[in-house]
Design a protein around this motif. Structure first.
Motif, PDB file in Angstrom:
ATOM      1  N   ASN A  81       0.865  -1.176   0.000  1.00  0.00           N
ATOM      2  CA  ASN A  81       0.000   0.000   0.000  1.00  0.00           C
ATOM      3  C   ASN A  81       0.906   1.231   0.000  1.00  0.00           C
ATOM      4  O   ASN A  81       1.357   1.681   1.049  1.00  0.00           O
ATOM      5  N   LEU A  82       1.174   1.771  -1.174  1.00  0.00           N
ATOM      6  CA  LEU A  82       2.138   2.862  -1.291  1.00  0.00           C
ATOM      7  C   LEU A  82       1.622   4.143  -0.645  1.00  0.00           C
ATOM      8  O   LEU A  82       2.413   5.015  -0.283  1.00  0.00           O
ATOM      9  N   ILE A  83       0.311   4.267  -0.487  1.00  0.00           N
ATOM     10  CA  ILE A  83      -0.268   5.437   0.191  1.00  0.00           C
ATOM     11  C   ILE A  83       0.215   5.494   1.633  1.00  0.00           C
ATOM     12  O   ILE A  83       0.468   6.572   2.185  1.00  0.00           O
ATOM     13  N   SER A  84       0.369   4.333   2.245  1.00  0.00           N
ATOM     14  CA  SER A  84       0.775   4.287   3.658  1.00  0.00           C
ATOM     15  C   SER A  84       2.155   4.895   3.863  1.00  0.00           C
ATOM     16  O   SER A  84       2.453   5.417   4.940  1.00  0.00           O
ATOM     17  N   HIS A  85       3.007   4.848   2.851  1.00  0.00           N
ATOM     18  CA  HIS A  85       4.355   5.392   2.986  1.00  0.00           C
ATOM     19  C   HIS A  85       4.330   6.919   3.093  1.00  0.00           C
ATOM     20  O   HIS A  85       5.219   7.516   3.709  1.00  0.00           O
ATOM     21  N   ILE A  86       3.319   7.545   2.481  1.00  0.00           N
ATOM     22  CA  ILE A  86       3.173   9.000   2.603  1.00  0.00           C
ATOM     23  C   ILE A  86       2.822   9.357   4.035  1.00  0.00           C
ATOM     24  O   ILE A  86       3.370  10.299   4.618  1.00  0.00           O
ATOM     25  N   ASP A  87       1.899   8.604   4.613  1.00  0.00           N
ATOM     26  CA  ASP A  87       1.532   8.813   6.019  1.00  0.00           C
ATOM     27  C   ASP A  87       2.738   8.634   6.932  1.00  0.00           C
ATOM     28  O   ASP A  87       2.954   9.405   7.864  1.00  0.00           O
ATOM     29  N   GLN A  88       3.522   7.609   6.667  1.00  0.00           N
ATOM     30  CA  GLN A  88       4.687   7.335   7.500  1.00  0.00           C
ATOM     31  C   GLN A  88       5.717   8.457   7.395  1.00  0.00           C
ATOM     32  O   GLN A  88       6.355   8.827   8.373  1.00  0.00           O
ATOM     33  N   ALA A  89       5.861   9.006   6.182  1.00  0.00           N
ATOM     34  CA  ALA A  89       6.803  10.114   5.983  1.00  0.00           C
ATOM     35  C   ALA A  89       6.339  11.349   6.741  1.00  0.00           C
ATOM     36  O   ALA A  89       7.144  12.064   7.359  1.00  0.00           O
ATOM     37  N   LEU A  90       5.027  11.600   6.717  1.00  0.00           N
ATOM     38  CA  LEU A  90       4.476  12.748   7.427  1.00  0.00           C
ATOM     39  C   LEU A  90       4.690  12.619   8.926  1.00  0.00           C
ATOM     40  O   LEU A  90       5.005  13.593   9.616  1.00  0.00           O
ATOM     41  N   ALA A  91       4.556  11.393   9.429  1.00  0.00           N
ATOM     42  CA  ALA A  91       4.726  11.157  10.864  1.00  0.00           C
ATOM     43  C   ALA A  91       6.156  11.450  11.314  1.00  0.00           C
ATOM     44  O   ALA A  91       6.388  11.794  12.478  1.00  0.00           O
ATOM     45  N   LYS A  92       7.111  11.316  10.397  1.00  0.00           N
ATOM     46  CA  LYS A  92       8.508  11.573  10.746  1.00  0.00           C
ATOM     47  C   LYS A  92       8.805  13.070  10.832  1.00  0.00           C
ATOM     48  O   LYS A  92       9.777  13.477  11.456  1.00  0.00           O
ATOM     49  N   ILE A  93       7.968  13.890  10.197  1.00  0.00           N
ATOM     50  CA  ILE A  93       8.176  15.339  10.210  1.00  0.00           C
ATOM     51  C   ILE A  93       7.720  15.941  11.531  1.00  0.00           C
ATOM     52  O   ILE A  93       8.370  16.826  12.087  1.00  0.00           O
ATOM     53  N   PHE A  94       6.598  15.441  12.039  1.00  0.00           N
ATOM     54  CA  PHE A  94       5.983  16.002  13.236  1.00  0.00           C
ATOM     55  C   PHE A  94       6.286  15.138  14.451  1.00  0.00           C
ATOM     56  O   PHE A  94       6.282  13.907  14.361  1.00  0.00           O
ATOM     57  N   PRO A  95       6.485  15.752  15.603  1.00  0.00           N
ATOM     58  CA  PRO A  95       6.698  14.964  16.825  1.00  0.00           C
ATOM     59  C   PRO A  95       5.385  14.410  17.364  1.00  0.00           C
ATOM     60  O   PRO A  95       4.363  15.098  17.363  1.00  0.00           O
ATOM     61  N   GLY A  96       5.455  13.157  17.780  1.00  0.00           N
ATOM     62  CA  GLY A  96       4.289  12.551  18.425  1.00  0.00           C
ATOM     63  C   GLY A  96       3.062  12.563  17.545  1.00  0.00           C
ATOM     64  O   GLY A  96       3.155  12.427  16.322  1.00  0.00           O
ATOM     65  N   PRO A  97       1.896  12.772  18.131  1.00  0.00           N
ATOM     66  CA  PRO A  97       0.657  12.766  17.351  1.00  0.00           C
ATOM     67  C   PRO A  97       0.239  14.142  16.849  1.00  0.00           C
ATOM     68  O   PRO A  97      -0.891  14.333  16.431  1.00  0.00           O
ATOM     69  N   SER A  98       1.141  15.128  16.900  1.00  0.00           N
ATOM     70  CA  SER A  98       0.760  16.507  16.542  1.00  0.00           C
ATOM     71  C   SER A  98       0.323  16.633  15.094  1.00  0.00           C
ATOM     72  O   SER A  98      -0.434  17.546  14.738  1.00  0.00           O
ATOM     73  N   GLU A  99       0.773  15.717  14.216  1.00  0.00           N
ATOM     74  CA  GLU A  99       0.409  15.814  12.798  1.00  0.00           C
ATOM     75  C   GLU A  99      -1.093  15.661  12.582  1.00  0.00           C
ATOM     76  O   GLU A  99      -1.629  16.088  11.557  1.00  0.00           O
ATOM     77  N   ILE A 100      -1.783  15.060  13.549  1.00  0.00           N
ATOM     78  CA  ILE A 100      -3.236  14.888  13.414  1.00  0.00           C
ATOM     79  C   ILE A 100      -3.926  16.246  13.354  1.00  0.00           C
ATOM     80  O   ILE A 100      -4.811  16.476  12.510  1.00  0.00           O
TER      81      ILE A 100
END
Length: 830
Positions: A81-100
């Motif tokens: 699921n290549l879409i999931s890799h975008i989510d994972q990349a975004l999670a690396k930019i923001f600390p913790g759950p702040s990206e939500i």
């Protein structure tokens, strides 16, 4: 590229980054948000993650909870699921759950931009949506997947609305992207409610297109959106297939038991599904957050409230619950913002067209469904007849539909006012009615609180009085305590009522002054932006502040092994189970961090295992406990610290039985476990009669069977027997993936003892294996990879076509202008 066009959007994004980091400031200081459900997840996922790290593959099954269950809804990675890799990349930019929060800000901003609002107005609307109290409360609790799914709702809505506006390709591409992201978030309940919101939109659009007879446009939009839905689903097909397959076997599926059939549906039992129902009066928290006292917690935590309590009653009142709503308890109210509520009501009067009716109907449906057991005619209808609705619990969650609908209509009202300032003057009465129903009502609550609340939960007053009298309290003292409790709760309520009234009044004043030409739009929008931020930020901070953050090493103490844990972990046996009675056994994931637990914590456990809990494990049926290979108990010691006790009679990993008892159905099967000897007898449903036909059991003691290798998804045994035997394995039966092999040859196996596996073992020496090989995962991953590639190609083509079409329109416009100038010049020369 026109940088000037993108400048306000880039400024908005920078603003959202700053706001997000400011709200989650402690994360930048190296602290960690204490998310209770995330910590539970760490316990339930420990075996899965360890196996993934050591073996480099997904186990897809875990024995760490409920004696074994699929890992699909715990921790499974879907690499194709290549879409999931975008989510994972975004999670690396923001600390913790702040990206939500950032995602919620960004997506709702562009939703409002797509409806034609100015960037400044869209920023205000985005802040209102993102800082709705529910978003913050679920993040604090650790419901991260829910938060992501809510944030992605806006992308889906943008795409669907654009497609019905005639932007078929771009709209369907955005809808596909939104669906892909939201389904990947893996909170299907929110995806389901997104579908409900869009179905209401579809019905309203259908009526509109029938009236206007625009059938070709309608079917074209529907066709493109159907394709978009398929494209959005394809990258996520593996998780969807496995969830669909697994879901039928869980507590969200239909039970085979006919006992207590009056409270059962084809999904969750009605009592369980409606346990968290929003009170009808409690709906006012959308505008006044502490209408029912706020979140559950001690009144004494609020020093300002204690000022109204009689000094001699303070020690008693301080420990009582501030919340007096209809739910068992709550982390906090659902608060959309007082200003949002005012603008929403105002929008009902001044916004025209089908969009208003869509958002109104969706909001009303959302609120009434959230009432759950407090409005059973509608709830019964949805649970019994609406496909999929009975698969989800916590019906109060339907308010997420209103959470997106109300601010959207509210800011469509702002758009209307900015385009036609005089409309407020033209509809002055309606404006005053909107203010009266919100601001006026808030002030009425402040001055006459008894009209709206009695400040006690149902039956709480009488129960407290009875307890006090039984504890030898004089009647006058008992009444004094109840009076002071009422006064404290009244103070909590009235202070927020006045607060909401003030915010509504100030926002109404800004709109009024702008409509009279006494205030520029920039100042009106800036004022609304400031008021919304102050209002919703301060309420959000009630539920996520410095107290919710801690240093990481403190959080790690959650999984510090006790002396009992350390003692049990010394056992070299690779596979046995532990029953911990020092915690809430079947709502505890901490035990799963260290051991293979008979208990656990999960909202989608297997239905049959839940029934085993209800009928036998909770009744301490030792025969059932032993057949699950429960080798250790963790019990409270004399000093109340956990102590390990070895069970003298666990049946081990597998055993032969002397006989089997055939029973008629599930009712008979689970009832038979009340009085049987599992080491001697296997209880078998008659549906497996053909499998056992011709089996003649002899003395089981003449053979042996033992486990030789353990992995979560693989079990290997050696058997030696002088005659054919029936082996029972202390492993949970799940025929949607577990395959049995004897000497590398695939063979059938059956269910015994309601939840376990059983297998005919031929005479002689044999190697027996159980492998977890769900076809849905293998096939799904192949489809997911192709679907991901196709989704990216489709979205890329749509964006390219839109850019190319935009450039063509621009060139045509420039050419037309040049031609007009040429003609004008020619006339001048003449």
């Amino acid at each position: 590229m026109n940088l000037k066009y993108f400048q306000p959007h880039l400024l908005a994004i920078v603003t959202f980054l700053i706001v997000t980091m400011a709200f989650f400031g402690p994360l930048l200081q190296g602290k960690h948000l204490k998310q209770e459900d995330t910590m539970r997840w760490e316990g339930m996922a420990k075996e899965i993650i360890d196996f993934r790290k050591s073996e480099g593959e997904e186990p897809l099954w875990t024995n760490s909870m409920f004696s074994g269950m699929p890992a699909f809804q715990i921790s499974v990675l879907y690499p194709n699921n290549l879409i999931s890799h975008i989510d994972q990349a975004l999670a690396k930019i923001f600390p913790g759950p702040s990206e939500i929060i950032f995602i919620a800000l960004l997506t709702f901003y562009f939703l409002l931009i797509s409806f034609g609002l100015t960037p400044l107005a869209a920023v205000a609307g985005a802040l209102a949506f993102a800082f709705s109290s529910y978003n913050v409360i679920i993040i604090e609790a650790g419901h991260n997947t829910k938060g992501f799914a809510i944030g992605y709702m806006a992308i889906v809505v943008i795409g669907v609305v654009m497609a019905f506006r005639g932007k078929y390709l771009l709209g369907s591409a955005l809808a596909a992207l939104g669906v892909a992201f939201q389904v990947n978030a893996n909170h299907l309940q929110i995806t389901y409610y997104t579908l409900v919101l869009l179905l209401v939109f579809g019905i309203v659009e259908t009526v509109k297109n029938i009236k206007e007879k625009t059938y070709k446009h309608y079917f074209k939009a529907v066709s493109f959106l159907f394709i978009a839905a398929v494209i959005g689903v394809l990258p996520n097909i593996t998780s969807l297939l496995m969830t669909w397959e697994y879901g039928k076997e869980t507590i969200r599926g239909k039970s085979e038991l006919t006992l207590n059939a009056d409270v059962k549906t084809s999904g969750l039992d009605k009592d369980y599904a409606t346990q968290w129902s929003y009170g009808i009066g409690e709906t006012m928290t959308l505008m006044v957050p502490n209408f029912k006292g706020g979140g559950s917690g001690q009144i004494g935590n609020d020093k300002s409230v204690m000022k109204v309590v009689d000094p001699q009653m303070k020690q008693y009142v301080s420990g009582m619950d501030r919340y007096f709503g209809d739910q068992p308890f709550t982390s906090g109210p659902v608060y959309f913002g007082a200003i949002v509520c005012f603008l929403f009501i105002l929008g009902l009067f001044i916004v025209q067209g089908h969009l208003k009716w869509w958002l109104l109907i969706a909001t009303l449906l959302s609120v009434m469904l959230a009432w759950g057991k407090n409005f059973m005619p509608l709830t019964d209808f949805f649970l019994d007849f609406v496909p999929g609705y009975n698969k989800f619990r916590a019906v109060s969650m339907t308010l997420v539909i209103a959470q997106i609908a109300m601010p959207l209509l509210g800011f469509l009202a702002i758009k209307k006012i900015m385009e036609q300032p005089a409309i407020i003057k033209e509809k002055q009465k309606q404006f005053l009615v909107a203010f009266g129903l919100t601001g006026g009502l808030s002030f009425l609550m402040y001055f006459m609180p008894g009209m709206f609340n009695d400040f006690f939960k149902e039956g709480e007053n009488a129960n407290l009085m009875q307890q006090l009298i039984s504890n030898k309290w004089p009647a006058d003292q008992a009444n004094l305590l109840l009076d002071n409790l009422e006064s404290a709760r009244k103070s909590i309520f009235t202070s927020d009522a006045a607060r909401s009234g003030i915010f509504i009044s100030l926002s109404a004043l800004l709109v009024w002054l702008f409509s009279r030409g006494q205030l520029k739009s920039l100042y009106m929008l800036s004022g609304l932006l400031a008021l919304i931020t102050i209002d919703q930020w301060t309420v959000a901070k009630r539920y996520m502040n410095e107290d919710n953050f801690t240093r990481k090493n403190v959080r790690a103490q959650t999984f510090e092994p006790s002396e009992a844990d350390l003692q049990i972990l010394q056992d070299p046996d690779p596979h046995y189970r532990v029953l911990n009675v020092t915690t809430s056994t079947f709502n505890d994931a901490a035990t799963s961090y260290f051991h293979k637990s008979v208990g656990g914590y999960h909202g989608a456990k297997l239905k049959r295992y839940q029934e085993l809990i209800e009928y036998h494990l909770s009744q301490n049926n030792m025969d059932v406990i032993n057949m699950l290979n429960t080798k250790y108990f963790i019990v409270p010691g004399q000093d109340k610290r956990p102590v390990a006790q070895k069970n003298p009679a666990p049946l081990g990993n597998a055993w032969f039985v002397n006989e089997y008892e055939m029973v008629a159905n599930a009712d008979s099967e689970i009832t038979a476990l009340s009085s049987f000897t599992p080491s001697e007898v296997a209880i078998v449903d008659q549906r497996f009669d053909a499998y056992l036909k011709g089996l003649q059991l002899k003395n089981k003691d003449e053979g042996s069977i033992k486990l030789t290798k353990y992995q979560p998804n693989y079990l290997s045994y050696e058997s030696t027997t002088s005659a054919e035997q029936l082996a029972v394995f202390s492993e949970v039966y799940y025929d949607k993936g577990w395959n049995a092999y004897i000497d590398d040859k695939l063979v059938d196996h059956i269910r015994a003892n309601y939840v376990l596996r059983a297998l005919r073992v031929p005479e002689g020496k044999h190697k027996i294996e159980f492998k977890f090989e769900p076809a849905s995962y293998i096939v799904g991953e192949r489809i997911a990879l192709a679907g991901s590639i196709f989704a990216f190609l489709f979205i890329g083509f749509a964006l390219y076509s839109e850019q190319k079409n935009g450039a063509k329109i621009k060139n045509d416009h420039l050419r037309d202008n040049a031609e007009k100038e040429k003609q004008a010049t020619a006339k001048i020369k003449v």
